[in-house]
Design an enzyme around this catalytic site. Sequence first.
Site, PDB file in Angstrom:
ATOM      1  N   ASP A   1       0.706  -1.277  -0.007  1.00 25.60           N
ATOM      2  CA  ASP A   1       0.089  -0.214   0.067  1.00 25.60           C
ATOM      3  C   ASP A   1       0.796   1.160  -0.023  1.00 25.60           C
ATOM      4  OD1 ASP A   1       0.719  -0.562   2.777  1.00 25.60           O
ATOM      5  OD2 ASP A   1      -0.799   0.830   3.296  1.00 25.60           O
TER       6      ASP A   1
ATOM      7  N   GLU B   1      -0.093  -1.303   5.647  1.00 25.63           N
ATOM      8  CA  GLU B   1       0.985  -0.940   6.601  1.00 25.63           C
ATOM      9  C   GLU B   1       0.739   0.499   6.831  1.00 25.63           C
ATOM     10  OE1 GLU B   1       4.970   0.446   7.885  1.00 25.63           O
ATOM     11  OE2 GLU B   1       3.532   1.064   5.815  1.00 25.63           O
TER      12      GLU B   1
END
Length: 393
Positions: free
Chosen positions: A77, A142
């Site tokens: 991400d 994350e």
Amino acid sequence: MTELKQWVEQNQEEFISFLVDIVRIPSESGQEKGVAERIQKEMVRLGYDEVTIDRMGNVIGRVGNGRPAMLWDAHMDIVPAGDPSDWGFDPYAGKLENGVLYGRGACDDKGPLAAMVVAGAKAKEFLKHGQGSLYVVGVVGEEIGEGMSIAEYLKDSGLEFDFAVIGEASSLRLCRGHKGRAQYEISVPGRGGHASRPDLADNPLYKAAEIVLEIQKLNENLFEHPILGSGTIAATQLTTKSNSVNSIAESCKIFVDRRLTYGESAEQVLEQLAGICRPFEAKVELMAVDEPTYTGASQKGFEYFAPWFMEEEEELVQAGVRALKAASGQATVGTWQFSTDGTATRGTFGIPTIGIGPGDERYPHSVQDQIDLQEYLLAIQIYALLAQEVLGK
């Protein structure tokens, strides 16, 4: 080493093309499906023994079998790119210029991720049945809560890992720890009223002001770790429950950011803050996280991410030093300023962990997000050599 270097040089166009591909796929937290599928496809093409996507949406590629088992972690991400005009070009175009790839996610964290995916295939050559295994995991979410999704994978899989490597930008320094962080919310009670009659109200802002000043004083006596340094605490935001600017608020909330050094805990901080809040009848809580991943699973927990640290003489740290020296002729050992999934692998699960990655730590989350392609190609060699150092002997 010569054979490994030749392999990277002969295949560099292919490896760079893969990195450019995943930078061109937008993958903000909760929207990683496209990049997950591209990584899954690449792992299959590279000949991984097994490739799966778990309930959280993490992509897991395995080579080898059994123990010792090594985990490589890098996240898929990215933070939002923002206004393209601030970049001067399309941040998802995968702009290549003078040996540098520019774009959102190039440095944080697709450069380290792509290097790990490629190196995992080479590591397969070092592993024979029964000699060990390597799991390369592309992690979701994350940026929402570092450590949360890899922690769910560790719990769900039931696997026991002997070593972990975090792929995050470090300019190819070997990182052996970082501070943790925790976010707290303080609810300050009051009694609302018209601003023309403050005597009839109980103004929570005055209480909040005293609380904030006491929080500021905490910085004077925080514990200091010899390598990671001291923690920090800061009041970062204040909100009120009020009808208008002519009204005294009914209540207010203070938000507190606490950076924890190794040896501090969220519970200790909570008790410290509770002691400050008690005279004002204010309530302090660790903030919660509850965010969906692209699969619909939930990243659920609290805004606490543990500090972690490894002694320089530990086996994994020294293996990392040897891999760096073999690939580049030098090795620099340090720590990160930002937080990573090491908060879970080492901080929560106690797995011996180090971190290393291509990319300058100045560039994540900025419109200068970029990665030097020669550094990226060197990282592939370093990761492969690290697998050989730990699992191939």
